[in-house]
Design a protein around this motif. Structure first.
Motif, PDB file in Angstrom:
ATOM      1  N   ILE A 119       0.835  -1.208   0.000  1.00  0.00           N
ATOM      2  CA  ILE A 119       0.000   0.000   0.000  1.00  0.00           C
ATOM      3  C   ILE A 119       0.868   1.256   0.000  1.00  0.00           C
ATOM      4  O   ILE A 119       0.642   2.190  -0.791  1.00  0.00           O
ATOM      5  CB  ILE A 119      -0.950  -0.001   1.219  1.00  0.00           C
ATOM      6  N   ILE A 120       1.879   1.290   0.851  1.00  0.00           N
ATOM      7  CA  ILE A 120       2.725   2.483   0.950  1.00  0.00           C
ATOM      8  C   ILE A 120       3.556   2.669  -0.314  1.00  0.00           C
ATOM      9  O   ILE A 120       3.761   3.804  -0.784  1.00  0.00           O
ATOM     10  CB  ILE A 120       3.635   2.390   2.193  1.00  0.00           C
ATOM     11  N   ALA A 121       4.043   1.584  -0.893  1.00  0.00           N
ATOM     12  CA  ALA A 121       4.809   1.693  -2.142  1.00  0.00           C
ATOM     13  C   ALA A 121       3.938   2.259  -3.262  1.00  0.00           C
ATOM     14  O   ALA A 121       4.367   3.139  -4.023  1.00  0.00           O
ATOM     15  CB  ALA A 121       5.367   0.320  -2.539  1.00  0.00           C
ATOM     16  N   GLY A 122       2.704   1.768  -3.367  1.00  0.00           N
ATOM     17  CA  GLY A 122       1.791   2.297  -4.380  1.00  0.00           C
ATOM     18  C   GLY A 122       1.468   3.759  -4.151  1.00  0.00           C
ATOM     19  O   GLY A 122       1.438   4.576  -5.094  1.00  0.00           O
ATOM     20  N   ALA A 123       1.244   4.144  -2.888  1.00  0.00           N
ATOM     21  CA  ALA A 123       0.956   5.543  -2.568  1.00  0.00           C
ATOM     22  C   ALA A 123       2.158   6.432  -2.878  1.00  0.00           C
ATOM     23  O   ALA A 123       2.001   7.568  -3.367  1.00  0.00           O
ATOM     24  CB  ALA A 123       0.583   5.671  -1.089  1.00  0.00           C
ATOM     25  N   GLY A 124       3.348   5.918  -2.624  1.00  0.00           N
ATOM     26  CA  GLY A 124       4.544   6.695  -2.913  1.00  0.00           C
ATOM     27  C   GLY A 124       4.702   6.977  -4.394  1.00  0.00           C
ATOM     28  O   GLY A 124       5.030   8.104  -4.795  1.00  0.00           O
ATOM     29  N   LEU A 125       4.471   5.975  -5.222  1.00  0.00           N
ATOM     30  CA  LEU A 125       4.567   6.181  -6.684  1.00  0.00           C
ATOM     31  C   LEU A 125       3.505   7.169  -7.168  1.00  0.00           C
ATOM     32  O   LEU A 125       3.771   7.995  -8.054  1.00  0.00           O
ATOM     33  CB  LEU A 125       4.419   4.836  -7.392  1.00  0.00           C
ATOM     34  N   PHE A 177       6.675  11.609  -1.241  1.00  0.00           N
ATOM     35  CA  PHE A 177       7.203  10.420  -1.928  1.00  0.00           C
ATOM     36  C   PHE A 177       8.462   9.911  -1.222  1.00  0.00           C
ATOM     37  O   PHE A 177       8.619   8.706  -0.984  1.00  0.00           O
ATOM     38  CB  PHE A 177       7.525  10.749  -3.389  1.00  0.00           C
ATOM     39  N   TRP A 178       9.368  10.850  -0.870  1.00  0.00           N
ATOM     40  CA  TRP A 178      10.596  10.433  -0.188  1.00  0.00           C
ATOM     41  C   TRP A 178      10.284   9.868   1.197  1.00  0.00           C
ATOM     42  O   TRP A 178      10.958   8.945   1.675  1.00  0.00           O
ATOM     43  CB  TRP A 178      11.569  11.606  -0.087  1.00  0.00           C
ATOM     44  N   THR A 179       9.242  10.424   1.833  1.00  0.00           N
ATOM     45  CA  THR A 179       8.793   9.874   3.105  1.00  0.00           C
ATOM     46  C   THR A 179       8.362   8.421   2.929  1.00  0.00           C
ATOM     47  O   THR A 179       8.758   7.531   3.691  1.00  0.00           O
ATOM     48  CB  THR A 179       7.618  10.693   3.655  1.00  0.00           C
ATOM     49  N   SER A 180       7.528   8.193   1.907  1.00  0.00           N
ATOM     50  CA  SER A 180       7.038   6.837   1.652  1.00  0.00           C
ATOM     51  C   SER A 180       8.189   5.894   1.320  1.00  0.00           C
ATOM     52  O   SER A 180       8.198   4.729   1.761  1.00  0.00           O
ATOM     53  CB  SER A 180       6.024   6.848   0.504  1.00  0.00           C
ATOM     54  N   LEU A 181       9.166   6.381   0.553  1.00  0.00           N
ATOM     55  CA  LEU A 181      10.322   5.550   0.217  1.00  0.00           C
ATOM     56  C   LEU A 181      11.097   5.173   1.473  1.00  0.00           C
ATOM     57  O   LEU A 181      11.500   4.004   1.652  1.00  0.00           O
ATOM     58  CB  LEU A 181      11.236   6.291  -0.765  1.00  0.00           C
ATOM     59  N   GLY A 182      11.299   6.162   2.368  1.00  0.00           N
ATOM     60  CA  GLY A 182      11.993   5.873   3.618  1.00  0.00           C
ATOM     61  C   GLY A 182      11.232   4.871   4.468  1.00  0.00           C
ATOM     62  O   GLY A 182      11.830   3.976   5.086  1.00  0.00           O
TER      63      GLY A 182
END
Length: 341
Positions: A128-134, A166-171
């Protein structure tokens, strides 16, 4: 004074900006729901930090949309320079929200480290977080590009905020992967704390940039653009330019400067030449705005750089017309070195 003839239709430009604001609000709301669901499933502090930032995204997008609508209103008697500066207030507000979210994230991370936590269903949360980040990466790029094309600080600030998300989600994804691989649960709140610190700097930078606009800080990018246009538009009789000042109010630019013209010209001749030059410069810049030139007599100080062939008051032969520099055009009362010797 010559007002710009914009290279684009103002109504179309406003519609594009408002549409971008609506897209930001709708997508931000959907991503907030997705991240909150991921937090409910996993109990992860890092995911909670990402969700807290998304709350800021939604509130900021709503405020930005209102700012865009207000900034698009035409100038009136109460606001003779237009309403564009509301965009600086919007950017400052968004920066403040980001900084507040950072404090909340750091607090939540510290609480989790102190009390301990249990993380579950990491695989689902990661997806879910990876999809939201993209999705945030695509949205942020869209907002920044649209804001740069339409000279909208609000959209650029909103886009940079979304890109920071996005960088937050990546972290968060990296942190949760480490938790999953190592089983070290305290890595989760540590990632949240790092995210919070990064967000704090992002928010402070936005506030600083917005404060510069509200205080009419000199826009050197605009000054260099004007310098290039002025040098390309010089014609006989337009001798030099100095005391240039330029500010942006939203997408609209306000410029004024002193224009040196031959002292033997009549008021009408100087006025007509200045008007024509103003139109040429504003068109060469390709900006939406207005430019005002105050005409100064040459006082026979610029003869060596004045290329009027039939000048009846020349005291020195013409040598060459040198290109203007930034130092010269912003000088309050520029006097040639030859006249000072």
């Amino acid at each position: 004074m010559a007002a710009a003839t914009p290279a684009f239709d103002a109504r179309t430009d406003l519609r594009v900006r408002i549409t971008a604001g609506i897209v930001s609000l709708v997508v931000g709301s959907l991503l907030l729901g997705a991240k909150y669901l991921a937090f409910q499933l996993t109990g992860s502090t890092a995911i909670l930090s990402d969700a807290l930032e998304s709350i800021v995204n939604v509130v900021a997008a709503l405020f930005a949309l209102g700012g865009l609508v207000f900034a698009g209103r035409p100038a009136d008697r109460s606001h003779p320079y237009g309403h564009g500066k509301i965009e600086f207030f919007s950017a400052a507000f968004e920066g403040g929200l980001i900084a507040f979210a950072a404090v909340m994230i750091i607090y939540q991370a510290g609480t989790s480290l102190f009390r301990g936590l249990e993380v579950r269903q990491l695989d689902t949360g990661l997806l879910i977080i990876a999809g939201a980040g993209l999705a945030n990466l695509a949205l942020g790029g869209f907002l920044v590009r649209t804001g740069q094309r339409s000279h909208s600080l609000t959209l650029v600030a909103d886009g940079k905020h979304v890109l920071s998300d996005f960088w937050t989600s990546l972290g968060v994804v990296i942190g949760l992967l480490l938790v999953r691989l190592t089983g070290v649960v305290w890595l989760d709140p540590m990632v949240a704390a790092i995210v919070g610190i990064n967000l704090a700097f992002t928010g402070l930078r936005l506030v600083r940039h917005a404060a510069g606009g509200l205080l009419d800080e000199e826009d050197m990018q605009l000054v260099h653009k004007l310098l290039e246009a002025i040098n390309a538009s010089l014609v006989p009789g337009i001798i030099r330019v100095h005391n240039l000042r330029a500010i942006r109010s939203g997408r609209f630019s306000h410029i004024d400067a002193h224009l040196v013209v031959p002292e033997f010209w009549s008021v009408e001749s100087a006025h007509d030449a200045a008007d024509a030059f103003e139109r040429q410069v504003i068109a060469a810049c390709g900006i939406d705005g207005e430019i005002v030139f105050h005409t100064d007599p040459c006082r026979r100080l610029y003869c060596a750089r004045c290329d009027i062939a039939d000048c009846p008051i020349r005291v020195e032969p013409f040598r060459a017309r040198t290109a203007l520099t930034v130092e010269e055009i912003v000088q309050p009362d520029f006097v040639p070195q030859a006249a000072m010797s």
